[in-house]
Design a protein around this motif. Structure first.
Motif, short mmCIF file in Angstrom:
data_model
loop_
_atom_site.label_atom_id
_atom_site.label_comp_id
_atom_site.label_asym_id
_atom_site.label_seq_id
_atom_site.Cartn_x
_atom_site.Cartn_y
_atom_site.Cartn_z
N PHE A 75 42.00 45.97 38.05
CA PHE A 75 40.98 44.95 38.28
C PHE A 75 40.71 44.24 36.96
O PHE A 75 40.27 44.88 36.01
CB PHE A 75 39.68 45.60 38.80
CG PHE A 75 39.93 46.64 39.86
CD1 PHE A 75 39.92 46.30 41.20
CD2 PHE A 75 40.21 47.96 39.51
CE1 PHE A 75 40.17 47.26 42.17
CE2 PHE A 75 40.46 48.92 40.47
CZ PHE A 75 40.45 48.57 41.81
N CYS A 76 40.99 42.97 36.90
CA CYS A 76 40.84 42.20 35.67
C CYS A 76 39.60 41.32 35.77
O CYS A 76 39.49 40.50 36.69
CB CYS A 76 42.09 41.36 35.42
SG CYS A 76 42.24 40.74 33.73
N LEU A 77 38.65 41.50 34.85
CA LEU A 77 37.37 40.81 34.94
C LEU A 77 37.00 40.15 33.62
O LEU A 77 37.22 40.73 32.54
CB LEU A 77 36.26 41.79 35.30
CG LEU A 77 36.42 42.61 36.58
CD1 LEU A 77 36.74 44.05 36.23
CD2 LEU A 77 35.17 42.55 37.42
N ALA A 108 38.11 42.47 30.51
CA ALA A 108 38.23 43.91 30.75
C ALA A 108 39.26 44.13 31.85
O ALA A 108 39.13 43.59 32.95
CB ALA A 108 36.88 44.51 31.16
N LEU A 109 40.28 44.91 31.54
CA LEU A 109 41.31 45.26 32.51
C LEU A 109 41.05 46.71 32.93
O LEU A 109 41.42 47.64 32.23
CB LEU A 109 42.70 45.11 31.91
CG LEU A 109 43.87 45.36 32.87
CD1 LEU A 109 44.01 44.20 33.85
CD2 LEU A 109 45.17 45.56 32.09
N ALA A 161 36.06 34.98 36.05
CA ALA A 161 37.04 35.23 37.11
C ALA A 161 37.28 36.71 37.30
O ALA A 161 37.08 37.53 36.40
CB ALA A 161 38.36 34.52 36.79
N LEU A 162 37.72 37.02 38.50
CA LEU A 162 38.21 38.34 38.88
C LEU A 162 39.65 38.16 39.34
O LEU A 162 39.93 37.32 40.21
CB LEU A 162 37.36 38.89 40.03
CG LEU A 162 37.93 40.05 40.85
CD1 LEU A 162 38.05 41.30 39.99
CD2 LEU A 162 37.07 40.31 42.08
N THR A 163 40.57 38.90 38.74
CA THR A 163 41.98 38.81 39.11
C THR A 163 42.43 40.16 39.65
O THR A 163 42.25 41.19 39.00
CB THR A 163 42.84 38.39 37.90
OG1 THR A 163 42.33 37.16 37.38
CG2 THR A 163 44.29 38.19 38.31
N LEU A 164 43.02 40.12 40.86
CA LEU A 164 43.39 41.35 41.57
C LEU A 164 44.86 41.32 41.96
O LEU A 164 45.30 40.38 42.63
CB LEU A 164 42.58 41.48 42.86
CG LEU A 164 41.07 41.66 42.75
CD1 LEU A 164 40.43 41.49 44.12
CD2 LEU A 164 40.75 43.04 42.19
N PRO A 165 45.64 42.33 41.58
CA PRO A 165 46.96 42.49 42.19
C PRO A 165 46.80 43.23 43.51
O PRO A 165 46.17 44.28 43.58
CB PRO A 165 47.71 43.35 41.16
CG PRO A 165 46.66 44.10 40.42
CD PRO A 165 45.39 43.30 40.50
N LEU A 166 47.36 42.66 44.58
CA LEU A 166 47.17 43.21 45.93
C LEU A 166 48.51 43.36 46.63
O LEU A 166 49.41 42.54 46.46
CB LEU A 166 46.26 42.29 46.75
CG LEU A 166 44.83 42.10 46.23
CD1 LEU A 166 44.09 41.08 47.09
CD2 LEU A 166 44.08 43.42 46.19
#
Length: 254
Positions: free
Chosen positions: A178-180, A104-105, A133-138
């Motif tokens: 937020f990519c989950l 889910a993005l 995983a959780l992927t975050l652009p920061l």
């Protein structure tokens, strides 16, 4: 991580009251005939398999008319958040739509300055994770409204100005993306709700503190993608924000 593709989930029940708009924020025009939705769709579509948009009851009919062709073709679906009870409620109320995908993005419905390259890199980085995983652009900001404390590959805390937290100058902020992983995600949220503290100002169970919960309690891998342009963090909340987005679009169009 391989599997059943990516569903973009766009909470877009905001009414745009600070903008003085008569339409939902996602339908506000950035240029003649070009809305926030058109720009989000253009930037997300190459990297996702489906887009699901969560709207308010008042905005549903107009938004469905706007995306009638995409709905008919199966590329877009729409659901309604009956009451404005926070982003977490919007995201997890839409679970029947994203659970058929492995990723889910989540993208806030006013992130009109989001760069396609950021979306591409987030999806690519997420695909490299070995498990949940959780992927975050920061991006570092001089005066962040939200700040993420990332330590040793994990996410320790999210500070939120809207709940009275003091964010540190130069701290890392999100760009509304937020990519989950979806496996076990709804169950983790339901367990989180049982003990989660409500925000001291809003009284809501916020979505963002759930992210360190995934890291610290459930042991999810946290992957970060660096963003260099602070403009990507700027949603459309005020007339100044809208003017910024319009100027950015004009530069892009040229």
């Amino acid at each position: 991580m391989t599997g059943r593709g990516v569903c973009a989930v766009i909470p877009a029940a905001g009414r745009g009251t600070r903008l003085g708009a008569a339409v939902p924020k996602i339908m506000i025009e950035v240029a003649d005939g070009v809305t926030v939705w058109h720009l989000l769709h253009r930037r997300l579509r190459p990297y996702v398999d489906h887009l699901h948009v969560v709207v308010s009851p008042e905005g549903e009919a107009a938004f469905r008319r706007l995306v009638a062709g995409e709905i008919a073709g199966g590329a877009v679906s729409v659901s309604v958040q009956e009451r404005p009870t926070g982003m977490g409620d919007a995201v997890f109320g839409a679970a029947p739509h994203w659970e058929a995908h492995d990723t889910a993005l989540v993208v806030w419905g006013d992130q009109v300055n989001l760069a396609p390259a950021t979306v591409r890199e987030v999806v690519r980085a997420h695909r490299q994770a070995a498990g949940p995983a959780l992927t975050l652009p920061l991006v570092p900001l001089p005066d962040p409204y939200v700040e993420y404390e990332v330590v040793s590959g994990g996410l320790r805390r999210v500070r939120m100005s809207r709940e009275g937290d003091a964010c540190r100058p130069g701290g890392l902020s999100d760009v509304g993306v937020f990519c989950l992983s979806t496996a076990g995600l709804r169950e983790a949220w339901e367990r989180y709700l049982a003990t989660a503290a409500r925000g001291s100002v809003t009284g809501e169970v916020n979505f963002l503190p759930f992210l360190p919960h995934l890291s610290l309690v459930h042991g999810w891998e946290v992957r970060t993608v660096p963003v260099t342009d602070p403009g990507e963090a700027r949603g459309v909340n005020t007339p100044d924000d809208l003017e910024f987005a319009r100027r950015a679009f004009q530069r892009w169009a040229r």
